[in-house]
Design a protein around this motif. Structure first.
Motif, PDB file in Angstrom:
ATOM      1  N   ARG A   1     -13.994  33.789   4.352  1.00  0.00           N
ATOM      2  CA  ARG A   1     -13.397  35.130   4.469  1.00  0.00           C
ATOM      3  C   ARG A   1     -12.013  35.138   3.842  1.00  0.00           C
ATOM      4  O   ARG A   1     -11.232  34.207   4.049  1.00  0.00           O
ATOM      5  CB  ARG A   1     -13.296  35.564   5.933  1.00  0.00           C
ATOM      6  CG  ARG A   1     -14.636  35.843   6.592  1.00  0.00           C
ATOM      7  CD  ARG A   1     -14.458  36.257   8.029  1.00  0.00           C
ATOM      8  NE  ARG A   1     -14.061  35.137   8.866  1.00  0.00           N
ATOM      9  CZ  ARG A   1     -13.496  35.253  10.070  1.00  0.00           C
ATOM     10  NH1 ARG A   1     -13.222  36.452  10.550  1.00  0.00           N
ATOM     11  NH2 ARG A   1     -13.183  34.199  10.768  1.00  0.00           N
ATOM     12  N   THR A   2     -11.700  36.197   3.111  1.00  0.00           N
ATOM     13  CA  THR A   2     -10.397  36.352   2.474  1.00  0.00           C
ATOM     14  C   THR A   2     -10.022  37.827   2.462  1.00  0.00           C
ATOM     15  O   THR A   2     -10.889  38.685   2.233  1.00  0.00           O
ATOM     16  CB  THR A   2     -10.411  35.805   1.032  1.00  0.00           C
ATOM     17  OG1 THR A   2     -10.755  34.422   1.050  1.00  0.00           O
ATOM     18  CG2 THR A   2      -9.041  35.966   0.379  1.00  0.00           C
TER      19      THR A   2
ATOM     20  N   VAL B   1     -13.721  22.977   2.544  1.00  0.00           N
ATOM     21  CA  VAL B   1     -13.325  23.672   1.320  1.00  0.00           C
ATOM     22  C   VAL B   1     -14.331  24.781   1.075  1.00  0.00           C
ATOM     23  O   VAL B   1     -15.462  24.744   1.574  1.00  0.00           O
ATOM     24  CB  VAL B   1     -13.271  22.715   0.115  1.00  0.00           C
ATOM     25  CG1 VAL B   1     -12.124  21.748   0.249  1.00  0.00           C
ATOM     26  CG2 VAL B   1     -14.588  21.948  -0.054  1.00  0.00           C
ATOM     27  N   GLY B   2     -13.915  25.789   0.325  1.00  0.00           N
ATOM     28  CA  GLY B   2     -14.797  26.921   0.109  1.00  0.00           C
ATOM     29  C   GLY B   2     -14.622  27.521  -1.261  1.00  0.00           C
ATOM     30  O   GLY B   2     -13.886  27.012  -2.111  1.00  0.00           O
ATOM     31  N   GLY B   3     -15.316  28.664  -1.485  1.00  0.00           N
ATOM     32  CA  GLY B   3     -15.323  29.302  -2.791  1.00  0.00           C
ATOM     33  C   GLY B   3     -14.517  30.573  -2.873  1.00  0.00           C
ATOM     34  O   GLY B   3     -14.443  31.182  -3.944  1.00  0.00           O
ATOM     35  N   ASP B   4     -13.920  31.035  -1.754  1.00  0.00           N
ATOM     36  CA  ASP B   4     -13.071  32.221  -1.820  1.00  0.00           C
ATOM     37  C   ASP B   4     -11.748  31.879  -2.485  1.00  0.00           C
ATOM     38  O   ASP B   4     -11.213  30.772  -2.298  1.00  0.00           O
ATOM     39  CB  ASP B   4     -12.805  32.776  -0.421  1.00  0.00           C
ATOM     40  CG  ASP B   4     -13.956  33.650   0.064  1.00  0.00           C
ATOM     41  OD1 ASP B   4     -15.007  33.637  -0.593  1.00  0.00           O
ATOM     42  OD2 ASP B   4     -13.796  34.312   1.090  1.00  0.00           O
TER      43      ASP B   4
ATOM     44  N   ILE C   1     -10.938  42.471  -0.277  1.00  0.00           N
ATOM     45  CA  ILE C   1     -11.619  41.562   0.645  1.00  0.00           C
ATOM     46  C   ILE C   1     -12.758  40.853  -0.074  1.00  0.00           C
ATOM     47  O   ILE C   1     -13.192  41.278  -1.154  1.00  0.00           O
ATOM     48  CB  ILE C   1     -12.189  42.309   1.873  1.00  0.00           C
ATOM     49  CG1 ILE C   1     -13.221  43.353   1.420  1.00  0.00           C
ATOM     50  CG2 ILE C   1     -11.082  42.941   2.692  1.00  0.00           C
ATOM     51  CD1 ILE C   1     -13.990  44.005   2.548  1.00  0.00           C
ATOM     52  N   THR C   2     -13.228  39.762   0.531  1.00  0.00           N
ATOM     53  CA  THR C   2     -14.478  39.127   0.102  1.00  0.00           C
ATOM     54  C   THR C   2     -15.579  39.527   1.078  1.00  0.00           C
ATOM     55  O   THR C   2     -15.315  40.078   2.157  1.00  0.00           O
ATOM     56  CB  THR C   2     -14.342  37.602   0.057  1.00  0.00           C
ATOM     57  OG1 THR C   2     -13.950  37.121   1.355  1.00  0.00           O
ATOM     58  CG2 THR C   2     -13.294  37.180  -0.958  1.00  0.00           C
ATOM     59  N   ASP C   3     -16.834  39.250   0.707  1.00  0.00           N
ATOM     60  CA  ASP C   3     -17.961  39.736   1.511  1.00  0.00           C
ATOM     61  C   ASP C   3     -17.997  39.153   2.913  1.00  0.00           C
ATOM     62  O   ASP C   3     -18.599  39.731   3.817  1.00  0.00           O
ATOM     63  CB  ASP C   3     -19.277  39.474   0.789  1.00  0.00           C
ATOM     64  CG  ASP C   3     -19.463  38.013   0.399  1.00  0.00           C
ATOM     65  OD1 ASP C   3     -18.630  37.173   0.812  1.00  0.00           O
ATOM     66  OD2 ASP C   3     -20.416  37.700  -0.336  1.00  0.00           O
TER      67      ASP C   3
ATOM     68  N   SER D   1      -6.827  33.596   4.014  1.00  0.00           N
ATOM     69  CA  SER D   1      -8.104  33.046   3.553  1.00  0.00           C
ATOM     70  C   SER D   1      -8.533  31.919   4.480  1.00  0.00           C
ATOM     71  O   SER D   1      -7.707  31.096   4.887  1.00  0.00           O
ATOM     72  CB  SER D   1      -7.983  32.526   2.115  1.00  0.00           C
ATOM     73  OG  SER D   1      -9.235  32.047   1.649  1.00  0.00           O
ATOM     74  N   ARG D   2      -9.820  31.916   4.793  1.00  0.00           N
ATOM     75  CA  ARG D   2     -10.347  30.867   5.665  1.00  0.00           C
ATOM     76  C   ARG D   2     -11.719  30.444   5.178  1.00  0.00           C
ATOM     77  O   ARG D   2     -12.592  31.280   4.953  1.00  0.00           O
ATOM     78  CB  ARG D   2     -10.434  31.364   7.107  1.00  0.00           C
ATOM     79  CG  ARG D   2     -11.071  30.355   8.048  1.00  0.00           C
ATOM     80  CD  ARG D   2     -11.018  30.851   9.471  1.00  0.00           C
ATOM     81  NE  ARG D   2     -11.637  29.909  10.389  1.00  0.00           N
ATOM     82  CZ  ARG D   2     -11.665  30.058  11.709  1.00  0.00           C
ATOM     83  NH1 ARG D   2     -11.104  31.132  12.244  1.00  0.00           N
ATOM     84  NH2 ARG D   2     -12.238  29.172  12.482  1.00  0.00           N
ATOM     85  N   SER D   3     -11.900  29.123   5.016  1.00  0.00           N
ATOM     86  CA  SER D   3     -13.185  28.569   4.591  1.00  0.00           C
ATOM     87  C   SER D   3     -13.993  28.172   5.810  1.00  0.00           C
ATOM     88  O   SER D   3     -13.454  27.624   6.783  1.00  0.00           O
ATOM     89  CB  SER D   3     -12.989  27.348   3.677  1.00  0.00           C
ATOM     90  OG  SER D   3     -12.224  27.698   2.539  1.00  0.00           O
TER      91      SER D   3
END
Length: 704
Positions: A531-532, A337-340, A475-477, A331-333
Motif C-alpha cells: 500500500r502506498t 520488500v515490495g513493488g510499490d 494511491i496504489t491499488d 508506503s508499506r510492503s
C-alpha cells in the motif's frame, strides 16, 4: 542444557513407584487367575502371601539397585564430559534400560524357578531315574506359573518404562543416538512376550486340568485365551501409539518448515532423537535438513534486510515542504520488500515532481524493478520535459529491460507553485483524486497502458489549477483492495468517503494516519497487498511555515536553510528552534534531534567566542542542508580558523588535558562525540566547521 545428577535422582524417584506398580499388577493378575481356576476346581494351588511378598520385595530392591547403578556411571563421567555428549550417553542408557530389565528379569525368574523346582525334585525323589511323571508335571506346572508371573512383570515393566523414560529423554534433547534399530523390534518383543505369557499360563491350565483328571474346561480356557489376547493387543497398541506420536511430531515440524511457521521457536530448532528406530533415523535426517535450510534462511533474511534498507533509502521522507506545497507520503510492503514506489524531487525553487507506481508481482523481483523505476524517474525528470514525455522515455528503457515479463503502472505529476498548477500523466496507474475544500473528491481520468507493454506507447498530460487548500491524492491499488475476514472488499466507495471527511487545516500526516487506522480495523490484521499513498496540499501564504532562513536547493533537490545571527551568547537559540522544526518535518521519527541541536549549539558558541571574539558586528552564518538520509550543517565565522585533522590529533586524542592550549578543544570533544563526522574548511563566506549526521534506517512497520 545438560541434565546432571539432580535429574537422575528425579528419575530414580519416578521409577520407584513404577517398579512397585508393575509388580503389584502382575501379582494381582496372578492371584485373580489362580483364584478363578481354583474356584473352577482346576488347580488347588494358592499363592503364599508372605513368600510372594518376599520375592516381590527382593525383585523391587534388585530393580532399583540396578537402575541406580546404570545411571550412576554417566554421572561419574559428567565432570569431564561436554553437556551434549553427556546427554547423548545418558539418553542411550535410558533407551536400553527397558530391554535390559526385560531380558534380565525374565531370565532371573525363569532360571530361578527351574533351579528351585529341580532341586525339590532331587530332594524328594532322588536321582533322575526315580522322578515320576506326576511329580515332574506338578513341578512343571509351578515353574510355568512362576515364569509366567516373572515374564508378565517384565512385559509390563517394559511397556511402562518406555512411556515414563520418554519425557526424560526429551529433556535431554539428544541429537545423535546411532542407528541400527527398527520399530519391528519393540513390536516383536511385545508380541512375543505376551504370547509366551499366554502360552505359559494356558499350558499350566491344561497340565493342571489333566493332572486332576478333569479334562480341559473349554469355557475357562476360552476366557483365559481372550484375556491374554486382549493383553497382547494392548501391549502392541502402546508400542504403535508411541511410534505414531513420534511421526506426528515430525510431520508438524516438516509442515512448519515448509510453511515458514515457527510456532515452537526459531527455524534452527531441532527435533530431539528419542529412539533408534525409523522414527529416530527420520528425526536425525530431518535435523540435518533443518540445519541446512536454517542457514540458507538466515542468509536470505540478511539479503532481504539489506534489500529493505536499500529500498527505504530510495523512498522520500514522509513529510516534505516544497515551496508553497506540502507533500506527505506513506508506503508499506506486505513482505520485507515490495513493488510499490513513490518519490518526490525538487527541481528548482518553484517546481517539484512527484511519482507513484506499482510493479506487477511481489517480493524481490518486484523490488528490483521498483528500484530501477525510481532511478530512471530521478534521471529522466532532471532532463526536463512534461510528465507525458518523461513517461515515454522511462517506458522505452524499461520495455527493453523487462522483456515483457513484468510491467509497471506509473503516475507522474509536475507541480509549479509559481503558476499554481499540477500537470499529471499516467501509465496504467489508478486515477488520482483532486479535492477542493467543501466538495467531494473527483477522480482525474487519463490513463494508458502500463510501462513495459509497448515501447512506443504515448501518454496524455492533464493540467489542474491548484488553489490554497486544494489536495491531490495518489494511491496504489492496495489502498482499496483490502478485505475483511468475510472477504468483503474495502473498495473505492469507502476510500472516497474517507477523503470526503478530511477537514481543511488538519495536518496531512494526521489525516493519513487516521485513515490507515480505520483500514487496519477493517482488515482485522489480515495480510494485504502493498500500500502506498501520496498527498499533495497547496498551502496559503499564512499557512506556510515561517522561517528566518533563505531557502535554496542543493543538487538532487535537497533543502538548504541559511541563518545570519550576531556573534553573541544566546543567539544560537533562534537557529535551534528553527532547526528543530525543520528537522521534525523532514525526519519526523529521528531519535538524533537532541544530538544535532547540542552539536550545532556548541559549534555556534565556538564560532562566536573564538572565531568572531563576541563582536556582534561580525555575523555568524549557519547553513543547514537536509537530505533524505543525511543532514549537513556548516557554521561560519570570520576568524583565522584551525585544521580539523590537527585539532583531532592534538585536542581530541590527548588524554592529558591539563596543558591544553586551545579552549576550543572541550567543545570539539562534544562535537566529535555527537556527530558521525566533522570537518573544517574555508570558502568565500569564511572559515566553517561542517557537521555530518546520518539517518539510520528504521523499519517503521515493525514498530506498528
Amino acid at each position: 542444557m545438560a541434565v546432571r545428577s539432580e535429574v537422575c535422582g528425579e528419575l530414580l524417584r519416578k521409577l520407584v513407584p513404577v517398579y512397585a506398580g508393575a509388580m503389584l499388577f502382575a501379582v494381582g493378575l496372578r492371584y485373580l487367575e489362580l483364584y478363578w481356576l481354583g474356584h473352577l476346581g482346576v488347580v488347588e494351588q494358592r499363592m503364599s502371601g508372605l513368600g510372594t511378598a518376599s520375592v516381590m520385595l527382593a525383585l523391587w530392591l534388585l530393580l532399583n539397585g540396578y537402575t541406580w547403578w546404570r545411571l550412576r556411571s554417566p554421572q561419574q563421567l559428567s565432570p569431564g564430559m561436554s553437556p551434549v555428549l553427556f546427554n547423548e550417553r545418558l539418553a542411550a542408557r535410558l533407551l536400553t534400560l527397558p530391554y535390559e530389565l526385560l531380558v534380565g528379569l525374565t531370565l532371573l525368574t525363569t532360571l530361578s524357578s527351574l533351579g528351585v523346582r529341580a532341586g525339590q525334585l532331587a530332594r524328594e525323589h532322588g536321582g533322575w531315574s526315580d522322578w515320576r511323571q506326576e511329580a515332574v508335571l506338578e513341578k512343571l506346572q509351578l515353574t510355568l506359573g512362576e515364569s509366567g508371573l516373572g515374564l508378565t512383570v517384565s512385559v509390563v515393566l517394559y511397556l511402562l518404562l518406555r512411556r515414563v523414560l520418554r519425557s526424560f529423554i526429551l529433556r535431554l534433547e539428544p541429537l545423535q543416538l546411532g542407528g541400527g534399530g527398527s520399530i519391528i523390534g519393540p513390536l516383536i518383543i511385545a508380541y512375543a512376550g505376551t504370547f509366551l505369557v499366554a502360552m505359559m499360563n494356558l499350558l499350566q491350565f491344561v497340565i493342571a486340568s489333566d493332572h486332576r483328571g478333569q479334562g480341559v474346561n473349554s469355557t475357562a480356557f476360552a476366557v483365559s485365551f481372550l484375556f491374554y489376547f486382549l493383553f497382547g493387543i494392548t501391549a502392541l497398541s502402546m508400542i504403535a501409539l508411541e511410534f505414531r506420536r513420534d511421526l506426528s511430531a515430525m510431520i508438524r515440524s516438516i509442515r512448519e518448515l515448509v510453511g515458514g511457521h515457527r510456532e515452537r521457536g526459531p527455524l534452527m530448532d531441532k527435533i530431539p532423537v528419542i529412539s533408534r528406530d525409523e522414527a529416530g533415523e527420520l528425526a536425525m535426517a530431518f535435523n540435518e535438513l533443518r540445519e541446512k535450510v536454517g542457514h540458507e534462511y538466515e542468509e536470505l533474511e540478511k539479503e532481504l534486510e539489506l534489500a529493505y534498507n536499500i529500498q527505504q533509502q530510495l523512498l522520500p521522507p514522509g513529510d516534505i515542504i516544497a515551496g508553497a506545497c506540502r507533500i506527505f507520503s506513506w508506503s508499506r510492503s506486505e513482505r520485507e520488500v515490495g513493488g510499490d514506489l513513490c518519490d518526490v524531487v525538487r527541481l528548482d525553487e518553484t517546481r517539484t515532481a512527484i511519482a507513484i507506481g506499482d510493479v506487477s508481482g511481489k517480493g524481490m523481483p518486484a523490488a528490483l524493478v521498483m528500484s530501477a523505476a525510481i532511478v530512471l524517474f530521478r534521471s529522466e525528470i532532471k532532463r526536463g520535459g512534461s510528465s507525458s514525455e518523461v513517461l515515454q522515455r522511462i517506458n522505452r528503457q524499461l520495455c527493453e529491460a523487462l522483456g515483457g515479463e513484468s510491467y509497471v503502472s506509473l503516475g507522474i505529476g509536475l507541480v509549479d507553485t509559481l503558476q499554481g498548477t499540477i500537470t499529471y500523466a499516467s501509465a496504467g496507474h489508478l486515477s488520482p483524486y483532486f479535492i477542493t475544500a467543501g466538495e467531494r473528491p473527483i477522480q482525474i481520468e487519463g490513463s494508458s497502458l502500463p510501462i513495459g507493454f509497448d515501447p512506443e506507447g504515448r501518454y496524455t498530460d492533464v493540467q489542474l489549477e491548484l488553489k490554497p487548500g486544494d489536495r491531490f491524492v495518489l494511491i496504489t491499488d492496495g489502498m482499496v483492495e483490502l478485505r475483511d475476514r468475510q472477504g468483503e472488499l474495502y473498495g473505492f466507495d469507502r476510500f472516497e468517503s474517507e477523503l470526503a471527511g478530511w477537514e481543511p487545516g488538519v495536518p496531512l500526516a494526521q489525516l493519513v494516519e487516521g485513515m490507515l487506522k480505520k483500514m487496519e480495523a477493517f482488515a482485522s490484521g489480515l495480510g494485504q497487498d502493498d500500500r502506498t499513498i501520496v498527498v499533495l496540499e497547496m498551502q496559503s501564504p499564512e499557512g506556510m511555515p515561517a522561517t528566518a532562513a533563505n531557502v535554496t536547493l542543493a543538487g538532487g533537490g535537497q533543502l538548504i536553510c541559511q541563518w545570519l545571527i550576531p556573534a553573541a551568547h544566546g543567539s544560537e537559540r533562534q537557529v535551534l528552534q528553527e532547526m528543530e522544526r525543520l528537522i521534525g518535518e523532514h525526519w519526523p521519527q529521528t531519535s538524533r534531534l537532541e544530538d544535532m541541536k547540542s552539536a550545532v549549539a556548541e559549534a555556534v558558541i565556538n564560532a562566536a567566542e573564538h572565531g568572531n571574539r563576541l563582536n556582534e558586528s561580525r555575523q555568524i552564518r549557519v547553513k543547514l542542508q537536509i537530505g533524505t538520509h543525511l543532514i549537513v550543517c556548516r557554521v561560519y565565522d570570520q576568524g583565522a580558523g584551525f585544521d580539523a585533522a590537527e585539532a583531532k590529533r592534538r585536542e581530541l586524542y590527548n588524554t592529558d588535558r591539563s596543558q591544553q592550549e586551545d579552549p576550543r578543544g572541550w567543545g570539539l570533544m562534544l562535537i566529535d562525540g555527537l556527530t558521525d563526522y566533522w570537518e573544517t574548511g574555508r570558502d568565500k563566506d569564511g572559515f566553517y566547521v561542517e557537521l555530518f549526521f546520518l539517518r539510520k534506517a528504521e523499519r517503521s512497520w515493525e514498530k506498528e
